[in-house]
Design an enzyme around this catalytic site. Structure first.
Site, PDB file in Angstrom:
ATOM      1  N   VAL A 126       0.872  -1.176   0.000  1.00 16.83           N
ATOM      2  CA  VAL A 126       0.000   0.000   0.000  1.00 16.83           C
ATOM      3  C   VAL A 126       0.909   1.227   0.000  1.00 16.83           C
ATOM      4  CG1 VAL A 126      -1.968   1.102   1.119  1.00 16.83           C
ATOM      5  CG2 VAL A 126      -1.620  -1.353   1.384  1.00 16.83           C
ATOM      6  N   THR A 127       1.123   1.809  -1.159  1.00 18.03           N
ATOM      7  CA  THR A 127       2.161   2.830  -1.335  1.00 18.03           C
ATOM      8  C   THR A 127       1.618   4.262  -1.333  1.00 18.03           C
ATOM      9  OG1 THR A 127       1.928   2.597  -3.730  1.00 18.03           O
ATOM     10  CG2 THR A 127       3.617   1.254  -2.660  1.00 18.03           C
ATOM     11  N   GLU A 128       0.340   4.450  -1.009  1.00 16.53           N
ATOM     12  CA  GLU A 128      -0.275   5.770  -1.162  1.00 16.53           C
ATOM     13  C   GLU A 128       0.483   6.883  -0.440  1.00 16.53           C
ATOM     14  OE1 GLU A 128      -3.671   3.213  -2.504  1.00 16.53           O
ATOM     15  OE2 GLU A 128      -1.965   3.038  -1.153  1.00 16.53           O
ATOM     16  N   VAL A 129       0.966   6.625   0.789  1.00 20.09           N
ATOM     17  CA  VAL A 129       1.626   7.716   1.526  1.00 20.09           C
ATOM     18  C   VAL A 129       2.875   8.185   0.798  1.00 20.09           C
ATOM     19  CG1 VAL A 129       0.708   7.102   3.795  1.00 20.09           C
ATOM     20  CG2 VAL A 129       2.871   6.077   3.040  1.00 20.09           C
ATOM     21  N   GLY A 132       1.734  10.179  -2.247  1.00 23.19           N
ATOM     22  CA  GLY A 132       1.292  11.495  -1.812  1.00 23.19           C
ATOM     23  C   GLY A 132      -0.205  11.700  -1.818  1.00 23.19           C
TER      24      GLY A 132
END
Length: 248
Positions: A126-129, A132
């Site tokens: 889960v790479t959303e952070v 951005g």
């Protein structure tokens, strides 16, 4: 954009959209509609979800987000939530056959399934952070359910995992070094051997607290949509897409 076919008693839903099965509004709406239709049928049997080609799903189609702006992201955020909720609440057994990259929204889609099988080479996370952008409430709660005590590290770390470490985080249940689809169909078939009413009731009980939190925090998605649609976010995403292009 999706294909559904039967393998013996198991239905297989295949994401088939572009080279990496990127999630856009059209694909997400098709997934939600198809899964909800299956759930309402007399036989909401076992379901395997996978991706066509080399990826399960590389996540949201960021190029479309950059190109179309807030009008589009105001539709995208609820479409993401609807697809995740449809799969997460599907009454029958669900197995994700993670055949390649399952990144960001693609990872959440896999986490919406009861079981997740993954190839040794596939990356998931889960790479959303790091990209951005924030997660809709449904996405965050689905990952919290799947990863349990590891959810903080998975969600706030924003990294991808592969191999045995996917099992340690809860992102996968088994690494399959062989015929992934055969293994996924076999697992779905085994779960389908449980009496359907018992499976549905038990699954519903397990998921009720998560669904309640999704409803409780649904208002958060107003802020999620605002951030996704902001000009600053579009600039950030455009830079991220350009970095990916140069890396490829």
């Amino acid at each position: 954009m999706i294909e559904i076919h039967a393998v013996e008693s198991v239905r297989v839903l295949t994401l088939s959209s572009g080279s990496v099965n990127a999630l856009d509004v059209d694909l997400l709406e098709e997934v939600a509609l198809a899964v909800n239709d299956l759930a309402r049928s007399d036989d909401a049997g076992a379901l395997v979800v996978t991706g066509a080609g080399r990826a399960f799903s590389a996540g949201v189609d960021l190029k479309r987000v950059v190109a179309e702006g807030a009008d589009y992201t105001d539709r995208l955020v609820p479409a993401l939530s609807d697809a995740f909720e449809a799969l997460f609440s599907y009454p029958g057994p669900t197995v994700a056959a993670v055949n390649g990259a399952a990144i960001a929204g693609g990872c959440v889609l896999a986490c919406s399934c009861d079981r997740r099988l993954i190839t040794p080479q596939a990356q998931i996370g889960v790479t959303e952070v790091r990209v951005g952008v924030p997660l809709p409430a449904a996405a965050l709660e689905v990952v919290r359910y799947a990863c349990g005590n590891h959810a903080d590290g998975v969600l706030l770390g924003g990294r991808t995992y592969r191999g045995a470490e996917t099992i340690g985080t809860g992102l996968a249940h088994r690494v399959v070094d062989g015929d992934l689809m055969q293994a996924a169909v076999a697992e779905a078939t085994e779960l389908a051997g449980i009496p359907a009413d018992v499976y549905r009731h038990t699954k519903g009980q397990l998921r009720t607290p998560t669904m309640a939190r999704i409803r409780e925090f649904a208002g958060i998605d107003d802020e999620v949509r605002r951030i996704w649609g902001a000009a600053e976010t579009r600039h950030r995403l455009a830079a991220y897409v350009e970095r990916l292009r140069r890396r490829d």
